[in-house]
Design a protein around this motif. Structure first.
Motif, PDB file in Angstrom:
ATOM      1  N   LEU A  90      68.816  61.781 -19.721  1.00  0.00           N
ATOM      2  CA  LEU A  90      67.600  60.361 -19.855  1.00  0.00           C
ATOM      3  C   LEU A  90      68.374  59.086 -20.264  1.00  0.00           C
ATOM      4  CD1 LEU A  90      65.292  62.784 -21.709  1.00  0.00           C
ATOM      5  CD2 LEU A  90      64.972  61.978 -19.361  1.00  0.00           C
ATOM      6  N   GLU A 116      68.320  59.096 -15.351  1.00  0.00           N
ATOM      7  CA  GLU A 116      68.151  60.190 -14.212  1.00  0.00           C
ATOM      8  C   GLU A 116      66.716  60.582 -14.506  1.00  0.00           C
ATOM      9  OE1 GLU A 116      69.799  64.712 -13.657  1.00  0.00           O
ATOM     10  OE2 GLU A 116      70.910  63.423 -14.755  1.00  0.00           O
ATOM     11  N   ARG A 117      66.236  61.043 -13.223  1.00  0.00           N
ATOM     12  CA  ARG A 117      64.856  61.659 -13.107  1.00  0.00           C
ATOM     13  C   ARG A 117      65.134  62.974 -13.655  1.00  0.00           C
ATOM     14  NH1 ARG A 117      60.643  62.673  -8.306  1.00  0.00           N
ATOM     15  NH2 ARG A 117      62.334  64.057  -7.746  1.00  0.00           N
ATOM     16  N   ASP A 129      63.640  67.129 -14.561  1.00  0.00           N
ATOM     17  CA  ASP A 129      62.368  67.851 -14.235  1.00  0.00           C
ATOM     18  C   ASP A 129      62.458  68.791 -15.491  1.00  0.00           C
ATOM     19  OD1 ASP A 129      60.553  69.911 -13.773  1.00  0.00           O
ATOM     20  OD2 ASP A 129      61.658  70.557 -11.940  1.00  0.00           O
ATOM     21  N   VAL A 153      56.600  60.843 -14.088  1.00  0.00           N
ATOM     22  CA  VAL A 153      56.922  60.118 -12.683  1.00  0.00           C
ATOM     23  C   VAL A 153      56.455  61.013 -11.403  1.00  0.00           C
ATOM     24  CG1 VAL A 153      58.674  58.516 -13.476  1.00  0.00           C
ATOM     25  CG2 VAL A 153      59.340  60.732 -12.674  1.00  0.00           C
ATOM     26  N   TRP A 208      58.286  65.835 -13.569  1.00  0.00           N
ATOM     27  CA  TRP A 208      59.341  64.921 -13.670  1.00  0.00           C
ATOM     28  C   TRP A 208      59.208  63.924 -14.657  1.00  0.00           C
ATOM     29  CZ3 TRP A 208      57.882  66.720  -8.783  1.00  0.00           C
ATOM     30  CH2 TRP A 208      58.746  67.517  -7.982  1.00  0.00           C
ATOM     31  N   VAL A 209      59.962  63.566 -15.400  1.00  0.00           N
ATOM     32  CA  VAL A 209      60.409  62.366 -16.327  1.00  0.00           C
ATOM     33  C   VAL A 209      61.369  61.446 -16.209  1.00  0.00           C
ATOM     34  CG1 VAL A 209      58.555  63.512 -17.887  1.00  0.00           C
ATOM     35  CG2 VAL A 209      61.128  63.749 -18.204  1.00  0.00           C
ATOM     36  N   ARG A 210      61.221  60.262 -16.701  1.00  0.00           N
ATOM     37  CA  ARG A 210      62.482  59.426 -16.849  1.00  0.00           C
ATOM     38  C   ARG A 210      62.101  58.397 -17.865  1.00  0.00           C
ATOM     39  NH1 ARG A 210      62.610  57.135 -11.197  1.00  0.00           N
ATOM     40  NH2 ARG A 210      64.422  58.487 -10.857  1.00  0.00           N
TER      41      ARG A 210
END
Length: 373
Positions: free
Chosen positions: A117, A121-122, A124, A352, A369-371
């Motif tokens: 993070l 990076e994106r 999952d 995201v 997906w988070v960023r």
């Protein structure tokens, strides 16, 4: 339509609308083909605390899981035998013991997650939670530290067994029983090897020192494997999504977890079999009747997601049961959830992308997906 509703409809496109419709029919209603449905939290708690409503009769969890797990795994036990086995297992699930286990198992995965993070990076979260929940359950059943792919494989095995059950399932077919036994026999063999090694630093070794038989240890490992992976793995992505969607990222973590558990309701339905004549609300029941507690309806009656609002006593942790059948693994689940959520919320995350999972028992994301913002 909010994202949580989409998850339920993706998982149960026909059963979920029916369950929500039943909530409009009153606190307790008899539904032909289903049983006596309870939509009220206070009534549900009374049923769960009453020994006349059992887990080992027709239409109960015992009818579903005994052919796979055997007759003595807490999930399908009652009375003195249940109390005795639970007392033997209880020392394994103290807050201090499970916190130490989780800290040890998740130390490296959480550091790696944070680094990803921080690097922009994106990520999952669904895949990350499969890895971490799989790693914890591997340790519990006696595998020790395992490679990431092995942890994911173990999680997938449990997911396949759980996917055999829908909200309408009363019993598994003969083919499903064989397939489930193949998975759970492998788990039992791993647990037996760890049990026989007598290593007190392992959960199975401690089971032996606490006086459990090898058969009890095998059964317990199977039950923990079956119930202890998906609850945590499916919940954490939904928790993060709820906090993001409702603007509560800065909420107190413990209150946010409890409120998100209410909204997501990890056990949306609970089953009990009537053993003696009784009443449920205003409805008379007789031996052999099935009581279906619509835990999701009980929980959602309290309103939308709001971590600032306390839960009334009748609702408190109802989704983990009540009384002698309150989930013995709750401290372990909570320790996992807190460890991962605390790490994630140290970062300023934004969601995201997301995709709902289909064909699953517990509604969840196939991907979230988070960023770092």
């Amino acid at each position: 339509m909010n994202h949580e509703t989409r998850l339920y409809l993706a998982a149960h496109p026909f059963a979920y609308p029916l369950v929500r419709l039943l909530a409009r029919l009153g606190p307790v209603v008899r539904v032909p083909g289903l049983g006596v449905v309870v939509n009220d939290a206070a009534t549900a708690r009374r049923v769960l605390m009453d020994p006349r409503f059992r887990k080992d009769g027709p239409g109960s969890p015992g009818e579903l899981w005994t052919p796979v797990l055997g007759p003595s795994v807490l999930l399908n036990m009652e009375g003195a035998a249940h109390a005795a086995l639970r007392a033997k297992l209880a020392p394994l699930f103290t807050p201090s013991s499970v916190s130490a286990l989780v800290a040890d198992v998740l130390d490296r995965p959480l550091k790696e997650l944070s680094a990803r993070l921080d690097g922009g990076e994106r990520v999952d979260l669904v895949d990350a939670m499969r890895l971490m929940a799989g790693s914890v359950i591997c340790r519990v059943i006696g595998l020790g530290e395992v490679p990431a792919e092995r942890a994911r494989e173990m999680f997938a095995d449990g997911e396949r067994v759980a996917a055999m059950v829908s909200l309408r399932t009363r019993r598994l077919s003969a083919r499903q029983v064989v397939a489930a036994r193949e998975v759970l026999d492998r788990i039992g063999d791993i647990a037996s090897a760890a049990y026989l090694a007598e290593d007190p630093s392992t959960v199975m070794g401690r089971m032996r020192s606490l006086g459990l038989s090898e058969a009890e240890a095998r059964g317990a490992a199977g039950a923990f494997f079956l119930t202890g992976t998906e609850t945590v793995a499916t919940f954490v992505p939904r928790l993060i999504a709820l906090l993001h969607d409702h603007g509560h990222v800065g909420a107190d973590l413990d209150r946010a977890i409890e409120e998100a558990l209410r909204v997501t309701t990890p056990t949306p339905v609970m089953l009990r079999s009537v053993a003696e004549p009784a009443t449920v609300g205003h409805v008379s029941v007789r031996p052999g009747d099935r009581v279906l507690i619509a835990t999701h309806n009980c929980a959602r009656a309290h309103g939308p997601f709001d971590p600032s609002r306390p839960h009334p006593p009748e609702l408190r942790r109802l989704w983990f049961g009540a009384g002698p059948h309150f989930c013995i693994g709750y401290p372990l689940a909570l320790a996992e959830i807190r460890a991962v959520a605390a790490t994630l919320l140290q970062h300023d995350l934004r969601v995201v992308g997301r995709r709902a999972a289909r064909g699953v028992l517990i509604p969840t994301y196939a991907h979230l997906w988070v960023r770092k913002a």
